[in-house]
Write an enzyme that holds these catalytic residues in place. Structure first.
Site, mmCIF file in Angstrom:
data_model
loop_
_atom_site.group_PDB
_atom_site.id
_atom_site.type_symbol
_atom_site.label_atom_id
_atom_site.label_comp_id
_atom_site.label_asym_id
_atom_site.label_seq_id
_atom_site.Cartn_x
_atom_site.Cartn_y
_atom_site.Cartn_z
ATOM 1 N N ASN A 44 15.203 29.363 -22.358
ATOM 2 C CA ASN A 44 15.525 30.551 -22.783
ATOM 3 C C ASN A 44 14.422 31.672 -22.886
ATOM 4 O O ASN A 44 14.839 32.819 -22.792
ATOM 5 C CB ASN A 44 16.263 30.647 -24.318
ATOM 6 C CG ASN A 44 15.184 29.979 -25.455
ATOM 7 O OD1 ASN A 44 14.614 28.743 -25.117
ATOM 8 N ND2 ASN A 44 14.880 30.591 -26.477
ATOM 9 N N ALA A 54 26.161 27.051 -30.913
ATOM 10 C CA ALA A 54 25.091 25.929 -30.256
ATOM 11 C C ALA A 54 23.930 25.337 -31.166
ATOM 12 O O ALA A 54 23.831 24.138 -31.188
ATOM 13 C CB ALA A 54 24.221 26.500 -28.982
ATOM 14 N N THR A 55 23.418 26.061 -32.211
ATOM 15 C CA THR A 55 22.799 25.572 -33.108
ATOM 16 C C THR A 55 23.447 24.540 -33.958
ATOM 17 O O THR A 55 23.090 23.243 -34.067
ATOM 18 C CB THR A 55 22.254 26.548 -34.274
ATOM 19 O OG1 THR A 55 21.430 27.725 -33.526
ATOM 20 C CG2 THR A 55 21.434 25.889 -35.429
ATOM 21 N N GLN A 95 21.754 28.481 -21.729
ATOM 22 C CA GLN A 95 21.453 29.549 -20.665
ATOM 23 C C GLN A 95 21.800 29.111 -19.395
ATOM 24 O O GLN A 95 21.718 29.848 -18.483
ATOM 25 C CB GLN A 95 19.879 29.601 -20.719
ATOM 26 C CG GLN A 95 19.118 30.104 -22.153
ATOM 27 C CD GLN A 95 19.456 31.558 -22.437
ATOM 28 O OE1 GLN A 95 19.835 32.066 -21.496
ATOM 29 N NE2 GLN A 95 19.501 31.752 -23.733
ATOM 30 N N CYS A 140 14.937 34.736 -31.295
ATOM 31 C CA CYS A 140 14.535 33.989 -32.646
ATOM 32 C C CYS A 140 13.342 34.111 -33.110
ATOM 33 O O CYS A 140 13.048 33.819 -34.432
ATOM 34 C CB CYS A 140 15.113 32.579 -32.554
ATOM 35 S SG CYS A 140 16.635 32.390 -31.820
ATOM 36 N N THR A 199 38.604 25.803 -40.469
ATOM 37 C CA THR A 199 39.696 26.177 -39.941
ATOM 38 C C THR A 199 39.013 27.106 -38.577
ATOM 39 O O THR A 199 37.958 27.696 -38.745
ATOM 40 C CB THR A 199 40.175 27.424 -40.615
ATOM 41 O OG1 THR A 199 40.713 26.760 -41.950
ATOM 42 C CG2 THR A 199 41.169 28.121 -40.054
ATOM 43 N N HIS A 214 28.274 33.733 -26.599
ATOM 44 C CA HIS A 214 27.841 34.817 -26.286
ATOM 45 C C HIS A 214 26.619 34.971 -25.285
ATOM 46 O O HIS A 214 26.011 36.058 -25.058
ATOM 47 C CB HIS A 214 27.286 35.696 -27.780
ATOM 48 C CG HIS A 214 25.949 34.921 -28.349
ATOM 49 N ND1 HIS A 214 24.796 35.820 -28.152
ATOM 50 C CD2 HIS A 214 25.671 33.746 -29.234
ATOM 51 C CE1 HIS A 214 23.794 35.002 -28.681
ATOM 52 N NE2 HIS A 214 24.214 33.661 -29.236
ATOM 53 N N SER A 249 26.983 28.117 -26.117
ATOM 54 C CA SER A 249 27.057 29.043 -27.130
ATOM 55 C C SER A 249 27.859 30.258 -26.274
ATOM 56 O O SER A 249 27.254 30.791 -25.270
ATOM 57 C CB SER A 249 25.911 29.578 -27.583
ATOM 58 O OG SER A 249 26.265 30.742 -28.613
#
Length: 360
Positions: A140, A72-73, A168, A304, A222, A186, A184
């Site tokens: 988050n 996501a970043t 989220q 973070c 890739t 994960h 994201s």
């Protein structure tokens, strides 16, 4: 160990793991091909990516394309840096640093205020030169759900782009209408290292990572068939289980509110994702608590920033003092959390807090 840090990351779904394994095989399995190669192995890998792209796209609004990124970043950087215009990026005071820091680095910006409940009022003034509004769907740290539909309408009225950090929210609830949406894998039981930017049809972006021109010329590099296959499997599973997961999370939330009845809730209780319990006890030494309860995985803030020693900027933005912010913890739970897990964790945390109280 008991894991209660679902906002930081989520356990990998077995279905996602199984989907990934085929594309990690060596020569005998022949699943390691480069998806950008024209031979048979490459075409097979490319087909797997497109099948996963369809599964990921199914949880976004219609009328857009999915661009795979490393997370996501990267997706948020592509959205902010890659969108045209010299005007300001207006973002809420509780955005993730991937939005706030990128907007500041990209040029003109303005911070939109939030109330004590963590909600960002769409009626507030915007900078006259705004080119983009960025408001996350679910925070988050404190789990508040913003009125993104109202913000989308406001952005359309102002003629500016609307960017949503849906990290989220994706896989847990319908995703907001927007021009650009970052997610994201994960965060909803997919693998780490893969995310996506959804781009509404008609929105033009410029490539920020140059190279081979993969991903519609917007993100060179890739692609990983294994990571994307896991992403797709997690998305399909989330779509299938969304109602059941939400009901299970609601059950956990109701029990958690009883188990932590003596704690203060940070942020809105009504406009909130109930898989996030951010609470505080004034005077609590959270660092000591985390040391005393090592068998429970929870957070002192966002993953973070929780190791920085600084008060959470989100908790500060909703009006908490430094001391109150530093006496807050975040418990995150969901699909694979059991009531037994939650009760055992609460027993351990509350016992450690009681021991602290005895020393005060």
């Amino acid at each position: 160990m008991i894991y209660l840090d679902y906002q930081a990351t989520t356990p990998l779904a077995p279905e996602a793991r199984d989907a990934m394994l085929k594309w990690l095989d060596g020569p005998d399995g022949a699943g390691f091909g480069n998806p950008h190669s024209p031979h048979r192995m490459g075409r097979q890998a490319a087909a797997a990516i497109e099948a996963a792209r369809d599964k990921v796209a199914a949880l976004f609004p219609p009328g857009g394309q999915v661009i795979f990124t490393g997370g996501a970043t990267e997706a948020l950087n592509l959205a902010i840096r890659g969108s045209a215009g010299d005007g300001a990026v207006a973002f809420s005071a509780i955005e993730h640093s991937a939005v706030a820091d990128t907007a500041k680095a990209a040029g003109a910006h303005e911070v939109l205020s939030v109330g004590e409940d963590g909600l960002c009022d769409p009626a507030q003034n915007l900078p006259q030169d705004a080119r983009m509004i960025a408001v996350m769907q679910v925070n988050n740290e404190i789990g508040v759900i913003q009125s993104v539909s109202d913000w989308h309408r406001r952005a359309k009225e102002a003629g500016v782009l609307f960017l949503v950090d849906a990290v989220q929210a994706y896989g847990k609830m319908p995703v907001a209408q927007a021009d650009l949406i970052a997610v994201s894998a994960h965060k909803f039981h997919g693998p780490k290292g893969i995310g996506a930017l959804w781009v509404r049809d008609g929105v033009a972006l410029t490539e920020q990572q140059t190279g081979g021109g993969q991903e519609a010329g917007l993100r060179s590099g890739t692609l990983s068939p294994a990571l994307i296959a896991g992403f797709g499997a997690a998305a399909a599973l989330a779509q299938e289980r969304m109602e059941a997961d939400a009901a299970h999370t609601e059950q956990l939330w109701t029990r958690a509110r009883d188990l932590f009845a003596g704690w203060e809730l940070n942020g809105s209780e009504s406009a909130r994702w109930h898989g996030n319990l951010n609470i505080r006890r004034d005077g609590l030494d959270v660092a000591r608590l985390m040391s005393d309860v090592r068998g429970v995985m929870f957070s002192a803030g966002s993953a973070c920033a929780s190791g920085s020693g600084k008060p959470s900027k989100v908790l500060k933005a909703i009006g908490l003092t430094d001391a109150q912010a530093k006496s807050s913890i975040r418990l995150g739970f969901g699909r694979y959390t059991t009531l037994d897990d939650l009760e055992a964790a609460a027993k351990a945390i509350n016992a450690a807090v009681k021991e602290q109280d005895a020393w005060i």
